[in-house]
Design an enzyme around this catalytic site. Structure first.
Site, PDB file in Angstrom:
ATOM      1  N   GLY A  17       0.851  -1.196   0.000  1.00  0.00           N
ATOM      2  CA  GLY A  17       0.000   0.000   0.000  1.00  0.00           C
ATOM      3  C   GLY A  17       0.879   1.236   0.000  1.00  0.00           C
ATOM      4  O   GLY A  17       0.550   2.279   0.577  1.00  0.00           O
ATOM      5  N   ALA A  19       1.683   3.459  -2.067  1.00  0.00           N
ATOM      6  CA  ALA A  19       1.262   4.738  -2.650  1.00  0.00           C
ATOM      7  C   ALA A  19       0.134   5.377  -1.836  1.00  0.00           C
ATOM      8  O   ALA A  19      -0.390   6.423  -2.215  1.00  0.00           O
ATOM      9  CB  ALA A  19       0.800   4.519  -4.093  1.00  0.00           C
ATOM     10  N   GLN A  21      -2.047   6.514   1.930  1.00  0.00           N
ATOM     11  CA  GLN A  21      -1.908   7.552   2.964  1.00  0.00           C
ATOM     12  C   GLN A  21      -0.974   7.198   4.099  1.00  0.00           C
ATOM     13  O   GLN A  21      -0.149   8.009   4.494  1.00  0.00           O
ATOM     14  CB  GLN A  21      -3.279   7.693   3.619  1.00  0.00           C
ATOM     15  CG  GLN A  21      -4.244   8.552   2.955  1.00  0.00           C
ATOM     16  CD  GLN A  21      -5.078   9.071   4.089  1.00  0.00           C
ATOM     17  OE1 GLN A  21      -4.719  10.086   4.687  1.00  0.00           O
ATOM     18  NE2 GLN A  21      -6.143   8.353   4.405  1.00  0.00           N
ATOM     19  N   ALA A  23       1.328   4.916   4.241  1.00  0.00           N
ATOM     20  CA  ALA A  23       2.699   4.724   3.762  1.00  0.00           C
ATOM     21  C   ALA A  23       3.404   6.059   3.563  1.00  0.00           C
ATOM     22  O   ALA A  23       4.621   6.158   3.753  1.00  0.00           O
ATOM     23  CB  ALA A  23       2.687   3.927   2.459  1.00  0.00           C
ATOM     24  N   ASP A  48       2.532  -1.793  -4.550  1.00  0.00           N
ATOM     25  CA  ASP A  48       1.161  -1.305  -4.713  1.00  0.00           C
ATOM     26  C   ASP A  48       0.576  -1.982  -5.957  1.00  0.00           C
ATOM     27  O   ASP A  48       1.244  -2.819  -6.589  1.00  0.00           O
ATOM     28  CB  ASP A  48       1.082   0.237  -4.759  1.00  0.00           C
ATOM     29  CG  ASP A  48      -0.225   0.748  -4.133  1.00  0.00           C
ATOM     30  OD1 ASP A  48      -1.302   0.464  -4.692  1.00  0.00           O
ATOM     31  OD2 ASP A  48      -0.176   1.410  -3.075  1.00  0.00           O
ATOM     32  N   ARG A 104     -15.018  -2.006  10.801  1.00  0.00           N
ATOM     33  CA  ARG A 104     -13.824  -2.503  10.100  1.00  0.00           C
ATOM     34  C   ARG A 104     -14.063  -3.879   9.497  1.00  0.00           C
ATOM     35  O   ARG A 104     -13.531  -4.225   8.446  1.00  0.00           O
ATOM     36  CB  ARG A 104     -12.622  -2.519  11.040  1.00  0.00           C
ATOM     37  CG  ARG A 104     -12.225  -1.116  11.491  1.00  0.00           C
ATOM     38  CD  ARG A 104     -11.017  -1.160  12.391  1.00  0.00           C
ATOM     39  NE  ARG A 104     -10.720   0.146  12.976  1.00  0.00           N
ATOM     40  CZ  ARG A 104     -11.085   0.518  14.206  1.00  0.00           C
ATOM     41  NH1 ARG A 104     -11.758  -0.307  14.978  1.00  0.00           N
ATOM     42  NH2 ARG A 104     -10.770   1.715  14.669  1.00  0.00           N
ATOM     43  N   ASN A 137      -7.046  -3.326   7.507  1.00  0.00           N
ATOM     44  CA  ASN A 137      -8.191  -3.825   8.274  1.00  0.00           C
ATOM     45  C   ASN A 137      -9.036  -4.865   7.538  1.00  0.00           C
ATOM     46  O   ASN A 137      -9.080  -4.846   6.311  1.00  0.00           O
ATOM     47  CB  ASN A 137      -9.093  -2.644   8.663  1.00  0.00           C
ATOM     48  CG  ASN A 137      -8.557  -1.937   9.889  1.00  0.00           C
ATOM     49  OD1 ASN A 137      -8.139  -2.572  10.838  1.00  0.00           O
ATOM     50  ND2 ASN A 137      -8.574  -0.605   9.853  1.00  0.00           N
ATOM     51  N   ASP A 165      -4.249   1.833  19.167  1.00  0.00           N
ATOM     52  CA  ASP A 165      -5.232   1.886  20.255  1.00  0.00           C
ATOM     53  C   ASP A 165      -4.524   2.124  21.594  1.00  0.00           C
ATOM     54  O   ASP A 165      -5.004   2.889  22.436  1.00  0.00           O
ATOM     55  CB  ASP A 165      -6.025   0.569  20.287  1.00  0.00           C
ATOM     56  CG  ASP A 165      -6.599   0.239  18.924  1.00  0.00           C
ATOM     57  OD1 ASP A 165      -7.459   0.992  18.461  1.00  0.00           O
ATOM     58  OD2 ASP A 165      -6.162  -0.747  18.294  1.00  0.00           O
ATOM     59  N   HIS A 193      -8.838  -5.281  16.988  1.00  0.00           N
ATOM     60  CA  HIS A 193      -8.749  -3.856  16.619  1.00  0.00           C
ATOM     61  C   HIS A 193     -10.086  -3.491  15.983  1.00  0.00           C
ATOM     62  O   HIS A 193     -10.235  -3.439  14.764  1.00  0.00           O
ATOM     63  CB  HIS A 193      -7.595  -3.617  15.647  1.00  0.00           C
ATOM     64  CG  HIS A 193      -7.572  -2.216  15.107  1.00  0.00           C
ATOM     65  ND1 HIS A 193      -7.384  -1.107  15.889  1.00  0.00           N
ATOM     66  CD2 HIS A 193      -7.755  -1.741  13.847  1.00  0.00           C
ATOM     67  CE1 HIS A 193      -7.438  -0.017  15.156  1.00  0.00           C
ATOM     68  NE2 HIS A 193      -7.673  -0.370  13.902  1.00  0.00           N
TER      69      HIS A 193
HETATM   70  N1  LIG Z   1      -4.602  -1.312  12.452  1.00  0.00           N
HETATM   71  C1  LIG Z   1      -4.758  -0.001  12.537  1.00  0.00           C
HETATM   72  O1  LIG Z   1      -4.656   0.563  13.641  1.00  0.00           O
HETATM   73  C2  LIG Z   1      -5.058   0.842  11.330  1.00  0.00           C
HETATM   74  C3  LIG Z   1      -5.004   2.235  11.440  1.00  0.00           C
HETATM   75  C4  LIG Z   1      -5.298   3.022  10.327  1.00  0.00           C
HETATM   76  C5  LIG Z   1      -5.642   2.424   9.127  1.00  0.00           C
HETATM   77  N2  LIG Z   1      -5.677   1.059   9.045  1.00  0.00           N
HETATM   78  C6  LIG Z   1      -5.988   0.396   7.762  1.00  0.00           C
HETATM   79  O2  LIG Z   1      -4.841   0.453   6.902  1.00  0.00           O
HETATM   80  C7  LIG Z   1      -5.260   0.287   5.562  1.00  0.00           C
HETATM   81  C8  LIG Z   1      -4.596   1.335   4.655  1.00  0.00           C
HETATM   82  O3  LIG Z   1      -5.052   2.622   4.994  1.00  0.00           O
HETATM   83  P1  LIG Z   1      -4.630   3.901   4.127  1.00  0.00           P
HETATM   84  O4  LIG Z   1      -5.266   5.076   4.781  1.00  0.00           O
HETATM   85  O5  LIG Z   1      -3.174   3.916   3.859  1.00  0.00           O
HETATM   86  O6  LIG Z   1      -5.422   3.586   2.788  1.00  0.00           O
HETATM   87  P2  LIG Z   1      -5.183   4.183   1.321  1.00  0.00           P
HETATM   88  O7  LIG Z   1      -6.403   3.862   0.534  1.00  0.00           O
HETATM   89  O8  LIG Z   1      -4.699   5.589   1.373  1.00  0.00           O
HETATM   90  O9  LIG Z   1      -3.963   3.297   0.785  1.00  0.00           O
HETATM   91  C9  LIG Z   1      -4.084   1.934   0.586  1.00  0.00           C
HETATM   92  C10 LIG Z   1      -3.141   1.572  -0.537  1.00  0.00           C
HETATM   93  O10 LIG Z   1      -3.154   0.146  -0.653  1.00  0.00           O
HETATM   94  C11 LIG Z   1      -3.078  -0.151  -2.019  1.00  0.00           C
HETATM   95  N3  LIG Z   1      -3.496  -1.534  -2.266  1.00  0.00           N
HETATM   96  C12 LIG Z   1      -4.722  -2.037  -2.444  1.00  0.00           C
HETATM   97  N4  LIG Z   1      -4.664  -3.355  -2.715  1.00  0.00           N
HETATM   98  C13 LIG Z   1      -3.357  -3.696  -2.673  1.00  0.00           C
HETATM   99  C14 LIG Z   1      -2.650  -4.905  -2.868  1.00  0.00           C
HETATM  100  N5  LIG Z   1      -3.283  -6.052  -3.174  1.00  0.00           N
HETATM  101  N6  LIG Z   1      -1.311  -4.890  -2.756  1.00  0.00           N
HETATM  102  C15 LIG Z   1      -0.654  -3.739  -2.479  1.00  0.00           C
HETATM  103  N7  LIG Z   1      -1.267  -2.566  -2.300  1.00  0.00           N
HETATM  104  C16 LIG Z   1      -2.599  -2.544  -2.386  1.00  0.00           C
HETATM  105  C17 LIG Z   1      -3.981   0.899  -2.672  1.00  0.00           C
HETATM  106  O11 LIG Z   1      -3.753   0.995  -4.070  1.00  0.00           O
HETATM  107  C18 LIG Z   1      -3.562   2.138  -1.908  1.00  0.00           C
HETATM  108  O12 LIG Z   1      -2.468   2.792  -2.510  1.00  0.00           O
HETATM  109  C19 LIG Z   1      -6.796   0.349   5.581  1.00  0.00           C
HETATM  110  O13 LIG Z   1      -7.318  -0.977   5.557  1.00  0.00           O
HETATM  111  C20 LIG Z   1      -7.084   1.008   6.923  1.00  0.00           C
HETATM  112  O14 LIG Z   1      -8.371   0.687   7.401  1.00  0.00           O
HETATM  113  C21 LIG Z   1      -5.399   0.270  10.122  1.00  0.00           C
HETATM  114  O1  LIG Z   2     -10.856   3.210  12.098  1.00  0.00           O
HETATM  115  C1  LIG Z   2     -10.425   2.855  11.007  1.00  0.00           C
HETATM  116  O2  LIG Z   2     -11.125   2.284  10.156  1.00  0.00           O
HETATM  117  C2  LIG Z   2      -8.976   3.122  10.670  1.00  0.00           C
HETATM  118  C3  LIG Z   2      -8.078   2.582  11.723  1.00  0.00           C
HETATM  119  O3  LIG Z   2      -8.313   1.225  11.972  1.00  0.00           O
HETATM  120  C4  LIG Z   2      -8.124   3.388  12.993  1.00  0.00           C
HETATM  121  O4  LIG Z   2      -8.242   2.814  14.065  1.00  0.00           O
HETATM  122  O5  LIG Z   2      -7.994   4.620  12.906  1.00  0.00           O
END
Ligand SMILES: NC(=O)c1ccc[n+]([C@@H]2O[C@H](COP(=O)([O-])OP(=O)(O)OC[C@H]3O[C@@H](n4cnc5c(N)ncnc54)[C@H](O)[C@@H]3O)[C@@H](O)[C@H]2O)c1
Ligand SMILES: O=C(O)C[C@H](O)C(=O)O
Length: 338
Positions: A17, A19, A21, A23, A48, A104, A137, A165, A193
């Protein structure tokens, strides 16, 4: 002699991922040494999907323009065989984020297949001692599926991120007590989570005027700790989405670096952190789900903290979040086998 000549060989680290947010913040933090330390050079593998390759090129340009001495190479790719080749650490971020009004687990059908494919690719191409952090997620269940498709890598090497968290919980306590956040430690996140997670401050500590005090004794309001505090942390992700119209990214990247740094470097004596890890049934949690437990880490290995007293209130919360993880696992297995 230049100091760079004295540094160890670079390690390969993949961020998926790349490219997206999260990352965008994470890559900089990893490249400048926040995870592997100021002496460990890194080669970043950036994965990506094909339509994002032009955007990824821009990220590669910016990484070059940061002129970071520890960054010894960047490999942008849409090919998992290239991305996972010989990596020692994997930040699995790439997945769809939720939008306002979603839970989620609503992302399971969209995201779980990504983690099936990437588990198989890690199995084939990564180092056998690779440390994997799943951020995408629903993180716990994605980590479980990823590990199932990577049978040659120990299941202890697959973890899910609940450090965000934990950081949120510590920030809430610091603000309530009016102390710097660095003075608060050992808040535990139990379970998933998700909005069923149980943020538990009953074993947490706070340093006030040089003295370590139990957080419940410092806060003197058990009702707040069992209600408002729990709810604020459970819903913080949704609250950020409502405000930003996008999910948390800077704080998620910071939490990912905290998680991986502690896993590689170990926890300080007495310090406890929370990680989603494969459950052995400790504290009555269901076995064979990725459940967030309090852990300590030494020599690159985590251990669940044993012997904590769990009251009836906590038992109820643990049962609820455990049941949700079992349900997610059933759904994920059905999706991956369809
Ligand atoms: N665990 C946590 O605490 C937590 C916190 C925040 C966000 N997240 C999760 O992290 C994930 C990413 O969030 P984000 O804001 O960076 O999203 P985003 O949409 O800005 O970026 C996700 C990237 O993943 C890429 N992608 C999609 N499928 C892919 C694949 N098969 N292989 C490689 N890359 C791929 C997309 O093209 C995109 O560039 C989401 O699922 C979000 O819910 C988890
Ligand atoms: O809440 C979400 O879907 C994004 C991330 O898991 C978070 O906890 O901020």
């Amino acid at each position: 002699m230049k100091s760079s000549h004295l540094k160890p060989e670079p390690i390969r680290v993949v961020v998926t991922g790349a490219a997206g947010q999260i990352a965008y913040s994470l890559l900089y933090m990893v490249a400048k040494g926040d995870v592997f330390g100021p002496n460990q050079p890194v080669i970043l593998h950036l994965l990506d999907i094909p339509p994002m390759m032009p955007v990824l090129e821009g990220v590669v340009m910016e990484l070059a323009d940061c002129a970071i001495p520890l960054l010894r190479g960047v490999v942008p790719t849409a090919d998992v065989a290239v991305a996972f080749k010989d990596v020692s650490a994997a930040f699995l971020v790439g997945a769809m984020p939720r939008k306002e009004g979603m839970e989620r687990k609503d992302l399971l059908s969209a995201n779980v297949k990504i983690f099936k494919e990437q588990g198989s690719a890690l199995d084939r191409y990564a180092k056998k001692d690779v440390k994997v952090l799943v951020v995408g997620n629903p993180a716990n269940t994605n980590a479980l599926i990823c590990s199932k498709y990577a049978p040659s890598i120990p299941k202890e090497n697959f973890t899910a991120m609940t450090r965000l968290d934990q950081n949120r919980a510590q920030a809430q306590i610091s603000s309530r007590l009016g102390v710097p956040v660095g003075e608060v430690s050992n808040v535990i996140i139990w379970g998933n989570h998700s909005s069923t997670q149980f943020p538990d401050a009953s074993h947490a500590l706070v340093n006030i005027n040089g003295k370590q005090i139990a957080v419940p004794d410092a806060i003197k309001d058990d009702n707040w700790l069992r209600s408002m505090f729990v709810e604020i942390v459970q819903k913080r992700g949704a609250t950020v989405i409502a405000a930003r119209k996008m999910s948390s990214a800077l704080s998620a990247a910071k939490a990912a670096t905290d998680h991986m740094r502690d896993w590689f470097a170990g926890t300080a004596p007495g310090a406890v952190v929370s990680m989603g890890v494969i459950s052995d049934g400790s504290y009555g949690a269901p076995k064979d789900v990725v459940f967030s437990f309090p852990v300590t880490i030494k020599d690159g290995k985590w251990r669940i903290v044993e012997g904590l007293v769990i009251d009836d209130f906590a038992k109820e919360k643990l049962a609820l979040t455990g049941a949700e993880l079992e349900e997610e696992k059933r759904e994920a297995v059905a999706i991956t086998q369809a």
